[in-house]
Design an enzyme around this catalytic site. Structure first.
Site, PDB file in Angstrom:
ATOM      1  N   ASP A 125       0.838  -1.194   0.000  1.00 47.48           N
ATOM      2  CA  ASP A 125       0.000   0.000   0.000  1.00 47.48           C
ATOM      3  C   ASP A 125       0.879   1.252   0.000  1.00 47.48           C
ATOM      4  O   ASP A 125       1.858   1.344   0.749  1.00 47.48           O
ATOM      5  CB  ASP A 125      -0.887  -0.030   1.249  1.00 47.48           C
ATOM      6  CG  ASP A 125      -1.780   1.181   1.365  1.00 47.48           C
ATOM      7  OD1 ASP A 125      -2.649   1.362   0.505  1.00 47.48           O
ATOM      8  OD2 ASP A 125      -1.585   1.958   2.323  1.00 47.48           O
ATOM      9  N   GLU A 131       1.689  -0.449  -5.036  1.00 50.05           N
ATOM     10  CA  GLU A 131       0.765   0.627  -5.344  1.00 50.05           C
ATOM     11  C   GLU A 131       1.671   1.850  -5.531  1.00 50.05           C
ATOM     12  O   GLU A 131       2.145   2.429  -4.551  1.00 50.05           O
ATOM     13  CB  GLU A 131      -0.233   0.865  -4.215  1.00 50.05           C
ATOM     14  CG  GLU A 131      -1.236   1.958  -4.555  1.00 50.05           C
ATOM     15  CD  GLU A 131      -2.197   2.272  -3.413  1.00 50.05           C
ATOM     16  OE1 GLU A 131      -3.361   2.589  -3.692  1.00 50.05           O
ATOM     17  OE2 GLU A 131      -1.763   2.212  -2.248  1.00 50.05           O
TER      18      GLU A 131
END
Length: 716
Positions: free
Chosen positions: A351, A387
């Site tokens: 993330d 990401e």
């Protein structure tokens, strides 16, 4: 076994960090560079606390061994040191702290003023808050798990063969009628044959689980009576989230998680974890003191250069872990290795990965984070997905991560949404996205599977809502609809929200099929969002991070069976067709031996305009062009099979028309094809065209907003 109050503390060892039982006792080790003293706190079943001073320090690690203390013991730390927020120092022994290396976590976080290291009404200035937080915070659990991994075989699916299914552990089965109620929403529920069979029938090869590291809800959500559902608020990087266990939280969650992984491996499905190493649940300067903030605030977090009382925030969540520091980098790498070696997971999706790669301010391709990951003999061998953005300046780094990494391709999502929402963006960028995004990933030696292609994800509209709403409906989140993305590159097909109009409903269903067909016929790694294959809606909420309700859970009883059959058809076709999942970028070169007398031969990749000619330079820059033909020659595949033999497949023409009116196109004839067989058409609910489905080269009419997949026919 001896009771906590009469246990003596032996010197023990500074390694490994965490709590480790050796058969007769447990060694405890905690890193804190600036602490003046550390108390290990052991808790009885009734919550009675026993404090033991750790008097040994080695290389900034406080350690001790307690004989007779074993698995199941609840524990935490109280760390002493100066309370000087202006200097970044936030030690406060009134706060019970979770061991960052705890293998299991027990207990809930209860919103209470004692959670905060300072008198909450007065901010973080002044004296440290004296209220004891122990009754309101989770504790670590000493764990020794001898799970029988015998026979577990990692699927080891090649990247080019991978189809990812992004799914929430709880939301997957909370409403599944064939999963026993006691198992719904748990690791055991995810491993239940009813859900595993859905994954197998769908044809996905990997589940990407939303965060399963133990997390807690933010105070601002608890004050509104909500909770953090997605889980991007990590408290423990080694502990499976306890609430997802059907067997309790005394360490049983570790065994249950392992059993889930083993069951999925048996079905040939890999397990990828969405991990949040960029920030923690402690928030900004006004947030609670739960672990790292009280252990060594300046040692774990990036503090603001001009004001150490505040945090540098590249995450939008209040703080950023300082991966430049050896102890923090070690925490991250120890966690990753643990989940691979002990929990048998197959990869990670990072993330806001750009935040991990910031050296000082800029995102650095040569940062220590990349260096350590690349040389690690364990972590470097599993699937690594970035990401590739954060919320800081310069954080959008799609295409800029180094080799070894794959990326969530945000440009793919944006382009495909633009095309099908009716934006006049032409086909030039679409061509790159359909063929693996060579403009992003080729220059540094990466391959098409560096691009994880997606149209939707957990964050944003579901696929059904993408074609149903133009405006977000996030009022239930309690932020006056200010949260969530406002520019979604979407189209509601002319009516906002649900409708009984059969024409609008049919158009929406076709648009969903168009988006899915584009995704599954593109080169790269497709990622499906759980429930999209069933027609799941969140009622227009495009930021359902705090909706632990039926808004977020998959509705199995309301499944769209035609849509499910369509997705199964496309995934199966992709699995059987190497030309649709190539391992090398297309060259556009002529294939030897394919030319007819007086003509050029075919190419591994060719692009056709509606008039049957190959696209010109003017066509590529025509923003009004909404029709394109992509020809893929199965005789031009450049990778070989495991035995070194050339891979040969059927050839296909993908005809994509995003315009609102029918269009006449010329299907190319010899040497490209002697005829075509319809394989998939998004005109039809399941994608299966009526028989016979053969068409000759030449002029045909393509309906509005349609994708065709045509198999090339050649005379013997």
């Amino acid at each position: 076994m001896r009771t906590p109050e009469d246990v003596e503390v032996w010197p023990g060892s500074s390694a490994p960090l965490g709590a480790h039982w050796d058969g007769t006792g447990t060694n405890f080790a905690l890193w804190s560079a600036g602490a003046t003293a550390v108390d290990l706190c052991l808790f009885d079943a009734d919550g009675t606390e026993h404090r033991h001073r750790l008097r040994e320090t080695t290389h900034q690690v406080w350690h001790g061994r307690l004989p007779g203390i074993g698995p199941g013991q609840r524990y935490g730390y109280r760390v002493h040191g100066p309370y000087e927020p202006g200097a970044g120092a936030r030690w406060n022994p009134a706060k019970l702290l979770l061991d960052p290396y705890a293998r299991a976590v027990d207990g809930e976080l209860t919103l209470d003023p004692s959670l905060f290291g300072f008198p909450f009404e007065g901010g973080d200035a002044g004296a440290a808050d004296p209220r004891d937080s122990a009754p309101c915070v989770p504790r670590g659990v000493v764990v020794h798990d001898s799970f029988p991994w015998d026979g577990d075989r990692r699927p080891g699916t090649a990247w080019s063969d991978t189809v990812i299914y992004e799914v929430h552990v709880k939301g997957a089965t909370m409403r599944h009628p064939d999963v026993p109620p006691a198992l719904r929403g748990t690791y055991a529920g995810l491993a239940h044959p009813a859900f595993v069979e859905h994954l197998r029938s769908l044809g996905v090869t990997a589940v990407e689980l939303l965060p399963v590291h133990h997390f807690v809800s933010e105070p601002h959500l608890l004050r509104r009576g909500l909770t953090n559902y997605w889980g991007y608020n990590t408290l423990g990087y080694f502990a499976p989230h306890a609430a997802y266990s059907s067997a309790g939280s005394g360490g049983a969650q570790v065994t249950e998680f392992k059993a889930m992984v083993k069951a999925l491996h048996t079905a040939g499905i890999e397990v990828v974890l969405d991990v949040v190493y960029n920030h923690t649940a402690e928030g900004d300067h006004s947030g609670p003191t739960l672990s790292l903030k009280g252990i060594d605030n300046g040692g774990y977090y990036r503090l603001a250069g001009g004001n150490p009382a505040r945090y540098t925030d590249y995450t939008g969540c209040g703080n950023t872990l300082d991966v430049r520091r050896p102890a923090v980098l070690a925490l991250l790498m120890d966690s990753l290795r643990y989940w691979v070696t002990e929990m048998h997971v197959d990869g990670f999706r990072f993330d806001l990965a750009s935040a991990l790669a910031r050296s000082f301010h800029d995102v650095d391709r040569l940062s220590a984070f990349f260096d350590v990951v690349h040389q690690d003999p364990v972590v470097s061998r599993v699937k690594l997905i970035a990401e590739p953005w954060d919320v800081g300046e310069g954080g959008y780094q799609v295409g800029n991560f180094p080799p070894l990494w794959t990326e969530w391709n945000g440009k793919y999502r944006d382009t495909v949404r633009d095309v099908w929402s009716g934006a006049h963006v032409g086909v030039r960028d679409l061509a790159y996205r359909l063929t693996g995004s060579s403009d992003l990933y080729r220059s540094d030696g990466r391959r098409p599977f560096a691009s994880v292609n997606f149209v939707t994800a957990h964050d944003g509209f579901t696929l059904t809502d993408l074609v149903t709403y133009e405006r977000k409906r996030n009022e239930a989140n309690g932020e006056d609809n200010r949260d969530g993305e406002s520019h979604n590159r979407n189209w509601n097909c002319g009516v906002e929200g649900p409708t009984d109009d059969p024409e609008v409903r049919a158009l929406r269903a076709r648009q969903v099929r168009n988006l899915l067909a584009t995704l599954l016929l593109s080169t790269g790694v497709p990622m499906l969002t759980a429930g999209d294959e069933l027609g799941r809606s969140q009622g227009g909420n495009n930021n359902a991070y705090c909706q632990d309700t039926e808004v977020s859970w998959i509705d199995w009883d309301g499944a769209d069976e035609d849509l499910l059959a369509f997705v199964r058809r496309l995934v199966d076709l992709r699995r059987r067709s190497p030309v649709l999942r190539q391992e090398a970028f297309f060259e556009g070169h002529e294939i030897p031996g394919t030319a007819l007398p007086g003509t050029h031969g075919t190419r591994d990749l060719a692009w056709f305009a509606p008039d049957g000619g190959q696209l010109t330079t003017a066509d590529w820059f025509d923003t009004g062009l909404q029709t394109i033909g992509m020809y893929l020659d199965g005789r031009g595949i450049r990778h070989r099979d495991e035995h070194g033999r050339p891979v040969v497949d059927d050839s296909y023409l993908v005809q994509l028309h995003a315009g609102p009116e029918p269009v006449t196109v010329d299907l190319p004839g010899p040497p490209w094809s002697d005829g075509y067989e319809f394989v998939v058409s998004t005109e039809y609910p399941t994608g299966a065209p009526p028989r016979p489905a053969v068409v000759a080269p030449g002029r045909v009419e393509v309906p509005p907003r349609t994708v065709w997949l045509l198999r090339v026919l050649r005379r013997p």
